[in-house]
Motif scaffolding. Structure first.
Motif, PDB file in Angstrom:
ATOM      1  N   GLY A 134       0.718  -1.235  -0.097  1.00  0.00           N
ATOM      2  CA  GLY A 134      -0.049   0.069  -0.046  1.00  0.00           C
ATOM      3  C   GLY A 134       0.637   1.166  -0.072  1.00  0.00           C
ATOM      4  O   GLY A 134       0.329   2.501   0.285  1.00  0.00           O
ATOM      5  N   VAL A 135       2.014   1.258  -0.279  1.00  0.00           N
ATOM      6  CA  VAL A 135       3.110   2.278  -0.348  1.00  0.00           C
ATOM      7  C   VAL A 135       2.458   3.335  -1.508  1.00  0.00           C
ATOM      8  O   VAL A 135       2.478   4.278  -1.357  1.00  0.00           O
ATOM      9  N   TRP A 136       1.771   2.883  -2.850  1.00  0.00           N
ATOM     10  CA  TRP A 136       1.178   3.710  -3.657  1.00  0.00           C
ATOM     11  C   TRP A 136       0.127   2.983  -4.255  1.00  0.00           C
ATOM     12  O   TRP A 136      -0.097   1.700  -4.188  1.00  0.00           O
ATOM     13  N   TRP A 137      -0.780   3.678  -4.912  1.00  0.00           N
ATOM     14  CA  TRP A 137      -1.839   2.770  -5.760  1.00  0.00           C
ATOM     15  C   TRP A 137      -2.087   3.635  -6.836  1.00  0.00           C
ATOM     16  O   TRP A 137      -1.725   4.758  -6.988  1.00  0.00           O
ATOM     17  N   TYR A 138      -3.173   3.191  -7.814  1.00  0.00           N
ATOM     18  CA  TYR A 138      -3.433   3.664  -9.032  1.00  0.00           C
ATOM     19  C   TYR A 138      -5.067   4.126  -9.069  1.00  0.00           C
ATOM     20  O   TYR A 138      -5.721   3.566  -8.389  1.00  0.00           O
ATOM     21  N   GLY A 139      -5.069   5.315  -9.751  1.00  0.00           N
ATOM     22  CA  GLY A 139      -6.498   5.916  -9.870  1.00  0.00           C
ATOM     23  C   GLY A 139      -7.351   4.702 -10.704  1.00  0.00           C
ATOM     24  O   GLY A 139      -6.887   4.044 -11.433  1.00  0.00           O
TER      25      GLY A 139
END
Length: 243
Positions: free
Chosen positions: A63-68
């Motif tokens: 969950g460090v980054w995610w996408y729209g």
């Protein structure tokens, strides 16, 4: 705001420099001693994909980054297909950039030697990067930065052990070869974040930015471009020594 997808990101920010630099490479009429060779390029692409894929997917899982929503064409494992494409295209752009500017720099006139103590020093310097990274992994706010540094450390250890003295002798080429693509892709990344193509978790980042760009993202593009440039700069020197 006009919607921008991950495919659109490639079309706007990756394809143009790729085509321009490729055109320069094809139309160059007086090639100097080549820095770019087919074998190291293919090797770098294979290693980049193999080394980045597990790390990238783990951080997405964490969950460090995610996408729209609706911005990716599809996924392979947890990462978008476009992400794998970027892992391959970024080194190609860096390679073409390095080949374009290399003609402006002289090769070292004196033989550069790497003794055992030099190799150990190179490994030790990279180990410091790794230790700092591992320490950062223990705190949520520095987790992403720690993941970058600890992931980068083994590659830096290998390259610096092979020839940090030679890289130092060619520091101008290495620095400009690295900073050009790193700054460009960092700026593109800043725009992608603004358009919501991907979002970084506040929990795992420091919140420190430069011109709106999270320092973690700038560090990522710096080290990944450095991998490519150092590998290409070292390659002809290593081959020459073997011969």
């Amino acid at each position: 705001m006009v919607e921008l997808t991950y495919v659109g990101f490639h079309a706007v920010f990756v394809a143009p420099p790729l085509f321009v630099l490729a055109s320069v490479a094809v139309n160059r009429t007086r090639p100097a001693r080549p820095v770019v060779r087919a074998i190291p390029i293919v090797a770098i692409l294979v290693m980049a994909l193999a080394y980045t894929t597990p790390w990238d997917n783990y951080l997405i899982h964490r969950g460090v980054w995610w996408y729209g929503d609706g911005v990716v064409a599809g996924r392979l494992w947890l990462a978008p297909i476009e992400e794998y494409l970027f892992v391959l295209l970024q080194p190609i752009v860096a390679t073409l950039w390095l080949g374009t500017i290399a003609t402006a720099f002289e090769w070292p006139s004196e033989r550069v030697e790497m003794r055992l103590r030099d190799r150990l020093l190179g490994v030790a310097a990279a180990a410091v990067v790794g230790v700092v990274g591992l320490a950062m992994l223990t705190r949520p706010a520095t987790f992403y930065m720690g993941a970058i540094l600890s992931w980068a450390s083994p590659v830096l250890a290998l390259q610096w052990a092979v020839g940090w003295r030679y890289l130092l002798a060619r520091w101008r080429l290495t620095a400009i070869g690295t900073l050009g693509p790193a700054v460009y892709f960092s700026a593109a990344d800043r725009i992608a974040i603004e358009y919501g193509i991907w979002t970084l978790a506040d929990r795992y980042t420091t919140g420190l930015t430069i011109g709106g760009l999270p320092i973690e993202e700038g560090t990522f593009f710096l080290v990944t471009t450095l991998f490519v440039v150092q590998g290409l700069v070292l390659y002809p020197w290593v081959i020459e020594r073997w011969r």
